[in-house]
Design a protein around this motif. Structure first.
Motif, PDB file in Angstrom:
ATOM      1  N   ALA A 174       0.823  -1.217   0.000  1.00 22.41           N
ATOM      2  CA  ALA A 174       0.000   0.000   0.000  1.00 22.41           C
ATOM      3  C   ALA A 174       0.853   1.261   0.000  1.00 22.41           C
ATOM      4  CB  ALA A 174      -0.928  -0.002   1.212  1.00 22.41           C
ATOM      5  N   SER A 175       2.077   1.168   0.524  1.00 24.08           N
ATOM      6  CA  SER A 175       2.953   2.334   0.600  1.00 24.08           C
ATOM      7  C   SER A 175       3.675   2.618  -0.717  1.00 24.08           C
ATOM      8  CB  SER A 175       3.987   2.143   1.707  1.00 24.08           C
ATOM      9  OG  SER A 175       4.926   1.132   1.346  1.00 24.08           O
ATOM     10  N   SER A 176       3.558   1.696  -1.675  1.00 25.88           N
ATOM     11  CA  SER A 176       4.290   1.823  -2.934  1.00 25.88           C
ATOM     12  C   SER A 176       3.484   2.586  -3.984  1.00 25.88           C
ATOM     13  CB  SER A 176       4.646   0.438  -3.483  1.00 25.88           C
ATOM     14  OG  SER A 176       5.227   0.537  -4.770  1.00 25.88           O
ATOM     15  N   LYS A 177       4.179   3.415  -4.746  1.00 30.45           N
ATOM     16  CA  LYS A 177       3.551   4.145  -5.847  1.00 30.45           C
ATOM     17  C   LYS A 177       3.449   3.279  -7.109  1.00 30.45           C
ATOM     18  CE  LYS A 177       5.311   8.671  -4.358  1.00 30.45           C
ATOM     19  NZ  LYS A 177       6.153   9.844  -4.737  1.00 30.45           N
ATOM     20  N   HIS A 178       4.091   2.118  -7.081  1.00 30.39           N
ATOM     21  CA  HIS A 178       4.167   1.301  -8.291  1.00 30.39           C
ATOM     22  C   HIS A 178       3.477  -0.051  -8.142  1.00 30.39           C
ATOM     23  CE1 HIS A 178       6.960   4.239  -9.932  1.00 30.39           C
ATOM     24  NE2 HIS A 178       7.587   4.215  -8.770  1.00 30.39           N
ATOM     25  N   LEU A 179       2.870  -0.278  -6.970  1.00 25.08           N
ATOM     26  CA  LEU A 179       2.125  -1.509  -6.728  1.00 25.08           C
ATOM     27  C   LEU A 179       0.731  -1.160  -6.228  1.00 25.08           C
ATOM     28  CD1 LEU A 179       4.817  -3.624  -4.805  1.00 25.08           C
ATOM     29  CD2 LEU A 179       4.350  -3.637  -7.263  1.00 25.08           C
ATOM     30  N   LEU A 180      -0.233  -2.011  -6.568  1.00 22.29           N
ATOM     31  CA  LEU A 180      -1.615  -1.855  -6.110  1.00 22.29           C
ATOM     32  C   LEU A 180      -2.068  -3.168  -5.521  1.00 22.29           C
ATOM     33  CD1 LEU A 180      -4.446  -0.412  -6.024  1.00 22.29           C
ATOM     34  CD2 LEU A 180      -4.837  -1.421  -8.287  1.00 22.29           C
ATOM     35  N   LEU A 181      -2.502  -3.157  -4.259  1.00 23.40           N
ATOM     36  CA  LEU A 181      -3.019  -4.374  -3.652  1.00 23.40           C
ATOM     37  C   LEU A 181      -4.420  -4.636  -4.198  1.00 23.40           C
ATOM     38  CD1 LEU A 181      -2.582  -6.729  -1.808  1.00 23.40           C
ATOM     39  CD2 LEU A 181      -3.362  -5.342   0.121  1.00 23.40           C
ATOM     40  N   ASP A 182      -4.497  -5.579  -5.137  1.00 21.40           N
ATOM     41  CA  ASP A 182      -5.726  -5.853  -5.880  1.00 21.40           C
ATOM     42  C   ASP A 182      -6.593  -6.905  -5.203  1.00 21.40           C
ATOM     43  OD1 ASP A 182      -7.342  -5.311  -8.103  1.00 21.40           O
ATOM     44  OD2 ASP A 182      -6.468  -6.937  -9.282  1.00 21.40           O
ATOM     45  N   GLY A 183      -5.941  -7.854  -4.518  1.00 16.88           N
ATOM     46  CA  GLY A 183      -6.709  -8.915  -3.894  1.00 16.88           C
ATOM     47  C   GLY A 183      -5.841  -9.802  -3.026  1.00 16.88           C
ATOM     48  N   ILE A 184      -6.469 -10.778  -2.391  1.00 24.33           N
ATOM     49  CA  ILE A 184      -5.751 -11.814  -1.655  1.00 24.33           C
ATOM     50  C   ILE A 184      -6.318 -13.163  -2.059  1.00 24.33           C
ATOM     51  CG2 ILE A 184      -5.254 -10.319   0.318  1.00 24.33           C
ATOM     52  CD1 ILE A 184      -7.444 -11.791   1.859  1.00 24.33           C
ATOM     53  N   MET A 185      -5.488 -14.173  -1.953  1.00 21.81           N
ATOM     54  CA  MET A 185      -5.948 -15.528  -2.244  1.00 21.81           C
ATOM     55  C   MET A 185      -5.380 -16.476  -1.200  1.00 21.81           C
ATOM     56  SD  MET A 185      -3.536 -16.794  -5.420  1.00 21.81           S
ATOM     57  CE  MET A 185      -3.984 -18.502  -5.143  1.00 21.81           C
ATOM     58  N   GLY A 186      -6.105 -17.551  -0.980  1.00 20.86           N
ATOM     59  CA  GLY A 186      -5.630 -18.587  -0.074  1.00 20.86           C
ATOM     60  C   GLY A 186      -6.190 -19.921  -0.537  1.00 20.86           C
ATOM     61  N   TYR A 187      -5.313 -20.834  -0.908  1.00 16.43           N
ATOM     62  CA  TYR A 187      -5.726 -22.131  -1.432  1.00 16.43           C
ATOM     63  C   TYR A 187      -5.583 -23.192  -0.352  1.00 16.43           C
ATOM     64  CZ  TYR A 187      -5.747 -26.352  -4.337  1.00 16.43           C
ATOM     65  OH  TYR A 187      -6.024 -27.595  -4.873  1.00 16.43           O
ATOM     66  N   GLU A 188      -6.699 -23.673   0.136  1.00 17.87           N
ATOM     67  CA  GLU A 188      -6.695 -24.699   1.172  1.00 17.87           C
ATOM     68  C   GLU A 188      -6.517 -26.073   0.519  1.00 17.87           C
ATOM     69  OE1 GLU A 188     -10.891 -23.333   0.206  1.00 17.87           O
ATOM     70  OE2 GLU A 188      -8.962 -22.424   0.649  1.00 17.87           O
ATOM     71  N   ALA A 189      -5.283 -26.327   0.063  1.00 16.51           N
ATOM     72  CA  ALA A 189      -4.987 -27.539  -0.701  1.00 16.51           C
ATOM     73  C   ALA A 189      -5.298 -28.812   0.074  1.00 16.51           C
ATOM     74  CB  ALA A 189      -3.517 -27.533  -1.122  1.00 16.51           C
ATOM     75  N   GLN A 190      -5.130 -28.762   1.393  1.00 17.71           N
ATOM     76  CA  GLN A 190      -5.365 -29.955   2.215  1.00 17.71           C
ATOM     77  C   GLN A 190      -6.833 -30.343   2.243  1.00 17.71           C
ATOM     78  OE1 GLN A 190      -4.489 -26.988   3.237  1.00 17.71           O
ATOM     79  NE2 GLN A 190      -5.538 -26.392   5.110  1.00 17.71           N
ATOM     80  N   VAL A 191      -7.705 -29.435   1.854  1.00 15.96           N
ATOM     81  CA  VAL A 191      -9.138 -29.749   1.736  1.00 15.96           C
ATOM     82  C   VAL A 191      -9.489 -30.038   0.284  1.00 15.96           C
ATOM     83  CG1 VAL A 191     -11.491 -28.914   2.145  1.00 15.96           C
ATOM     84  CG2 VAL A 191      -9.638 -28.253   3.699  1.00 15.96           C
ATOM     85  N   ALA A 192      -8.979 -29.190  -0.616  1.00 18.32           N
ATOM     86  CA  ALA A 192      -9.390 -29.249  -2.019  1.00 18.32           C
ATOM     87  C   ALA A 192      -8.722 -30.371  -2.807  1.00 18.32           C
ATOM     88  CB  ALA A 192      -9.101 -27.908  -2.695  1.00 18.32           C
ATOM     89  N   SER A 193      -7.518 -30.786  -2.406  1.00 12.45           N
ATOM     90  CA  SER A 193      -6.768 -31.694  -3.277  1.00 12.45           C
ATOM     91  C   SER A 193      -6.356 -33.011  -2.625  1.00 12.45           C
ATOM     92  CB  SER A 193      -5.507 -30.981  -3.795  1.00 12.45           C
ATOM     93  OG  SER A 193      -4.626 -30.666  -2.730  1.00 12.45           O
ATOM     94  N   ILE A 194      -6.969 -33.362  -1.499  1.00  9.64           N
ATOM     95  CA  ILE A 194      -6.673 -34.640  -0.850  1.00  9.64           C
ATOM     96  C   ILE A 194      -7.951 -35.463  -0.758  1.00  9.64           C
ATOM     97  CG2 ILE A 194      -5.887 -35.771   1.260  1.00  9.64           C
ATOM     98  CD1 ILE A 194      -4.079 -33.456   1.798  1.00  9.64           C
ATOM     99  N   GLY A 195      -7.905 -36.639  -1.333  1.00 12.34           N
ATOM    100  CA  GLY A 195      -9.065 -37.523  -1.296  1.00 12.34           C
ATOM    101  C   GLY A 195      -9.284 -38.121   0.075  1.00 12.34           C
ATOM    102  N   ASP A 196     -10.545 -38.451   0.358  1.00 15.89           N
ATOM    103  CA  ASP A 196     -10.872 -39.032   1.665  1.00 15.89           C
ATOM    104  C   ASP A 196     -11.830 -40.226   1.520  1.00 15.89           C
ATOM    105  OD1 ASP A 196     -13.153 -37.704   0.880  1.00 15.89           O
ATOM    106  OD2 ASP A 196     -13.191 -36.304   2.565  1.00 15.89           O
ATOM    107  N   ARG A 197     -11.737 -40.885   0.349  1.00 16.44           N
ATOM    108  CA  ARG A 197     -12.613 -42.044   0.113  1.00 16.44           C
ATOM    109  C   ARG A 197     -11.849 -43.124  -0.663  1.00 16.44           C
ATOM    110  NH1 ARG A 197     -16.763 -43.982  -3.361  1.00 16.44           N
ATOM    111  NH2 ARG A 197     -16.122 -42.512  -4.961  1.00 16.44           N
ATOM    112  N   TYR A 198     -10.646 -43.402  -0.204  1.00 11.63           N
ATOM    113  CA  TYR A 198      -9.848 -44.431  -0.865  1.00 11.63           C
ATOM    114  C   TYR A 198     -10.295 -45.821  -0.413  1.00 11.63           C
ATOM    115  CZ  TYR A 198      -6.473 -41.211  -2.928  1.00 11.63           C
ATOM    116  OH  TYR A 198      -5.876 -40.238  -3.690  1.00 11.63           O
ATOM    117  N   PRO A 199     -10.339 -46.775  -1.335  1.00  9.53           N
ATOM    118  CA  PRO A 199     -10.756 -48.135  -0.965  1.00  9.53           C
ATOM    119  C   PRO A 199      -9.819 -48.753   0.073  1.00  9.53           C
ATOM    120  CG  PRO A 199     -10.698 -47.853  -3.365  1.00  9.53           C
ATOM    121  CD  PRO A 199     -10.040 -46.650  -2.772  1.00  9.53           C
ATOM    122  N   ARG A 200     -10.399 -49.457   1.002  1.00 11.81           N
ATOM    123  CA  ARG A 200      -9.657 -50.219   2.015  1.00 11.81           C
ATOM    124  C   ARG A 200      -8.726 -49.345   2.851  1.00 11.81           C
ATOM    125  NH1 ARG A 200      -9.834 -52.779  -2.653  1.00 11.81           N
ATOM    126  NH2 ARG A 200      -7.742 -52.089  -3.253  1.00 11.81           N
TER     127      ARG A 200
END
Length: 395
Positions: A174-200
């Motif tokens: 925010a203090s920079s004249k050459h950058l603009l804070l446009d957004g934030i992101m957070g990827y909860e990979a441990q929820v989105a990319s780990i299966g929980d229904r493997y056989p046996r």
């Protein structure tokens, strides 16, 4: 579920091996993804698609699909050339030549946001932006992993693991004249990319579900607190991005989140079969040709060794799909130039017949093929190039 003869008939006469997308099932998956979003816009993760034609098709399906999350700077520049806008680089870029080219796109009015997670990133972008006379919109990538009982449940992605670190970096931007804070992101990979229904694997599945439930609560709390703290700095964010195919139904309920990201659910590769909370239709795959019959019930196909990235395991192998009941041989798996399979079902398989497989992951299928044959209503209706078919190799 499609049957073997549906695809055998639809693709008759096409030389094998080839990759395909079932547009009817793709659109069913897109509808389901839209329903899980809780009314929030969905940014498409291009790494799970890797085809300009399919990306355009998805973005035209419904107004809920808006914007693309890219995985590399050269890819983002390619999509700019193809007329795409509202591009979020989901991973940091350091190479100066790419940043200069991206800066030129921003100068021309393209909506393009770069991801950072450190002061070093911010200072590097700031210097290049100053030299170019542009302002780089940036997105903070917040770590969403969950540490419990000495276990790091998640991925090693961003060092922004505390509210204090994230707010400090937001203040620096925010203090920079050459950058603009446009957004934030957070990827909860441990929820989105780990299966929980493997056989046996009952106990492992149960533990992962427990950890997921706790992680969902923790991620929601972190995002809420961070958004509040950034607003208290007087910063207005254009977007707060979260989620993935495997966590849409959770992340979409968070008030702090303004948009979601989804990718693999459109094609529904093999790894998505191992999730308890949802089921998508297998909309993409590839066909191999039977070229040998070394023994009764054993058929050898040409090619097939298209393994997925990630921690090595049997679930990263291509998944035999049709005819129903076809299996890989444990001692050989999927081979570099040939893949033996076992089949004891009702279909009569001959030399030259196809066997259909699904890749374990979504977009990586397109790194093996130059085009996708698009089937709808039982016939091929279009051909769309992949990035490879466009002569491009990004990562």
């Amino acid at each position: 579920m499609r049957d073997y003869r549906y695809y055998q008939s639809a693709f008759a006469g096409i030389p094998k091996p080839f990759a395909f997308v079932d547009l009817d099932l793709l659109e069913q998956n897109a509808e389901q993804i839209g329903l899980q979003s809780n009314g929030k816009p969905i940014r498409i993760a291009s790494s799970s698609i890797r085809s300009v034609g399919i990306l355009k098709h998805l973005l035209q399906l419904d107004d809920c699909f808006s914007g693309v999350m890219c995985f590399s700077a050269p890819e983002a520049l390619h999509l700019c050339e193809e007329g795409f806008d509202d591009l979020l680089l989901g991973y940091p870029v350091w190479e100066k030549s790419w940043l200069v080219a991206l800066g030129e796109q921003i100068r021309q009015g393209r909506t393009l946001t770069l991801t950072i997670d450190s002061v070093s990133h911010a200072e590097h972008l700031e210097q290049i932006a100053r030299e170019q006379g542009v302002i780089f919109p940036v997105c903070l990538d917040i770590d969403m992993s969950y540490d419990i009982w000495g276990l790091h449940f998640g991925v090693w992605r961003s060092p922004l693991r505390s509210l204090e670190k994230a707010v400090a970096l937001a203040s620096r931007v925010a203090s920079s004249k050459h950058l603009l804070l446009d957004g934030i992101m957070g990827y909860e990979a441990q929820v989105a990319s780990i299966g929980d229904r493997y056989p046996r694997q009952f106990f492992k599945n149960s533990l992962i579900r427990l950890l997921k439930r706790q992680s969902v609560k923790e991620a929601a709390h972190r995002r809420k607190e961070l958004v509040k703290a950034i607003r208290e700095l007087g910063i207005s964010l254009r977007f707060v991005n979260g989620g993935g195919t495997g966590s849409l139904h959770h992340t979409g309920k968070e008030d702090a989140v303004t948009e979601l990201t989804a990718g693999s659910g459109f094609f529904a590769p093999g790894l998505l079969d191992y999730y308890q909370d949802f089921h998508f239709q297998p909309a993409a795959g590839f066909a191999l040709e039977i070229i040998r019959k070394p023994a009764e019930h054993i058929y050898t196909c040409a090619g097939g060794g298209y393994l997925a990235s990630g921690s090595a395991g049997a679930d990263r192998l291509p998944k035999p799909y049709l005819p129903q009941g076809v299996q890989l041989l444990p001692g050989e798996g999927a081979g570099e130039v040939q893949t033996p399979i076992q089949y004891r079902g009702m279909e009569t398989l001959e030399l030259g017949d196809p066997v259909f497989f699904r890749h374990a992951k979504a977009g990586e299928l397109c790194e093996r093929f130059s085009r996708l044959y698009c089937v709808s209503g039982g016939k091929v209706v279009d051909e769309m190039t992949t990035y490879r078919g466009d002569g491009l190799c990004f990562l």
